[in-house]
Design a protein around this motif. Structure first.
Motif, short mmCIF file in Angstrom:
data_model
loop_
_atom_site.label_atom_id
_atom_site.label_comp_id
_atom_site.label_asym_id
_atom_site.label_seq_id
_atom_site.Cartn_x
_atom_site.Cartn_y
_atom_site.Cartn_z
N GLY A 90 0.79 -1.23 0.00
CA GLY A 90 0.00 0.00 0.00
C GLY A 90 0.82 1.27 0.00
O GLY A 90 0.25 2.37 0.12
N VAL A 91 2.14 1.18 -0.14
CA VAL A 91 2.99 2.38 -0.20
C VAL A 91 3.11 2.80 -1.67
O VAL A 91 3.65 2.05 -2.48
N PRO A 92 2.58 3.97 -2.04
CA PRO A 92 2.54 4.34 -3.46
C PRO A 92 3.91 4.61 -4.08
O PRO A 92 4.14 4.32 -5.24
N VAL A 93 4.83 5.19 -3.29
CA VAL A 93 6.15 5.56 -3.82
C VAL A 93 7.22 5.11 -2.85
O VAL A 93 7.13 5.36 -1.65
N VAL A 94 8.23 4.44 -3.39
CA VAL A 94 9.40 4.07 -2.59
C VAL A 94 10.60 4.83 -3.15
O VAL A 94 11.11 4.50 -4.21
N ASP A 95 11.00 5.90 -2.46
CA ASP A 95 12.17 6.66 -2.88
C ASP A 95 13.32 6.38 -1.92
O ASP A 95 13.24 5.48 -1.08
N THR A 96 14.38 7.15 -2.05
CA THR A 96 15.57 6.91 -1.21
C THR A 96 15.25 7.04 0.27
O THR A 96 15.71 6.24 1.09
N MET A 97 14.44 8.06 0.63
CA MET A 97 14.12 8.28 2.04
C MET A 97 13.29 7.13 2.60
O MET A 97 13.55 6.62 3.69
N VAL A 98 12.27 6.69 1.85
CA VAL A 98 11.43 5.58 2.30
C VAL A 98 12.26 4.31 2.45
O VAL A 98 12.15 3.59 3.45
N ALA A 99 13.12 4.05 1.46
CA ALA A 99 13.98 2.86 1.53
C ALA A 99 14.91 2.93 2.74
O ALA A 99 15.15 1.92 3.42
N HIS A 100 15.40 4.13 3.02
CA HIS A 100 16.27 4.31 4.18
C HIS A 100 15.54 3.97 5.47
O HIS A 100 16.08 3.28 6.35
N HIS A 101 14.29 4.43 5.58
CA HIS A 101 13.50 4.12 6.78
C HIS A 101 13.24 2.62 6.90
O HIS A 101 13.28 2.06 8.00
N ILE A 102 12.95 1.97 5.78
CA ILE A 102 12.69 0.52 5.80
C ILE A 102 13.95 -0.24 6.21
O ILE A 102 13.89 -1.19 7.00
#
Length: 272
Positions: free
Chosen positions: A198-210
């Protein structure tokens, strides 16, 4: 407000109301779906409220405006209706005052300044009411989001799932981390599936958090599996050069659960 001005306004009340209604009729453009009869009825109440509060005590007048504005706010009426309505009332009132032959010309600036202050005071109150209502609504929405956001759900013994929906910012990433670690301890999870379907966009910041979340899971002795990797997300991750090889990834939640069962020495078997 000067008693002479109030007296003039009361004596010409019908004409002031008539002119104001003609001016304010164009405001219905803010919502073409609004029933015409409801709009005219509200205009009638609004302009009568303005006239009826002229000689009231300040606190009483404010309370009446607050009550009226609150009802319309709850019905979805925009702030622009009130601010433009009051500005048009000021225009009509100034025109009436300056065209009145009995009006004392030497007091024109004093009277107009007083009208300005009175109208501005009403507008400021209405803006404050809307701001307070908006801030309160936003606060309640944040609380609701916090309660519903990023829950860790035990699906099997020692296996839990955290479904993520929507945009992930820094504040929400902190909440995810807290729920993740607390949930692992509470449910005694050995495998955690983070579902980003359900996450529409995975950018560098989102990937970093994951990645941070997966490292935290590893530190408390559990295994993290990232599931819900759609083709477009996989392509984005590759293009950004993000390294997700440190922990397993699966395309679907079902495959992630199957892997989780294998990691806890279990598997799904057919009984037929």
């Amino acid at each position: 407000m000067q008693p002479s001005v109030i007296e003039m306004m009361y004596s010409q009340r019908d004409e002031i109301i008539k002119q104001w209604k003609n001016e304010v009729a164009e405001l219905n453009q803010f919502d073409s779906t609004l029933p015409t009869n409801w709009f005219h009825e509200t205009n009638e109440k609004f302009v009568n409220l303005i006239m009826d509060t002229l000689d009231l005590e300040e606190n009483e007048a404010k309370e009446q405006f607050r009550s009226f504005a609150e009802r319309l706010m709850n019905a979805g009426w925009p702030l622009s209706y009130f601010t433009k309505g009051m500005q048009l009332f000021r225009r009509v009132l100034v025109q009436m005052l300056t065209s009145d032959e009995s009006f004392e010309s030497e007091k024109v600036f004093e009277t107009l300044n007083e009208v300005e202050r009175w109208v501005d005071g009403v507008i400021n109150q209405l803006v404050d009411e809307y701001t307070g209502s908006w801030e309160n609504t936003l606060h309640l929405q944040k609380l609701a989001l916090k309660e519903l956001s990023a829950p860790l759900i035990p699906v099997f013994e020692k296996i839990s799932v955290m479904p993520l929906v929507g945009t992930i910012d820094t504040e929400r990433a902190k909440l995810i981390m807290e729920n993740l670690l607390e949930g692992i301890i509470e449910h005694r999870s050995q495998v955690v599936l983070i579902d980003i379907t359900g996450v529409p966009v995975v950018d560098t910041m989102v990937a970093h958090h994951i990645i941070q979340a997966s490292e935290a899971v590893r530190l408390v002795g559990a295994e993290c599996i990232l599931v819900g990797i759609r083709p477009e997300i996989a392509q984005t991750i590759i293009n950004l050069g993000i390294d997700l090889r440190k922990f397993p990834t699966k395309s679907t939640l079902r495959k992630g659960i199957e892997t989780g069962l294998e990691l806890t020495q279990r598997k799904i078997v057919s009984t037929s």
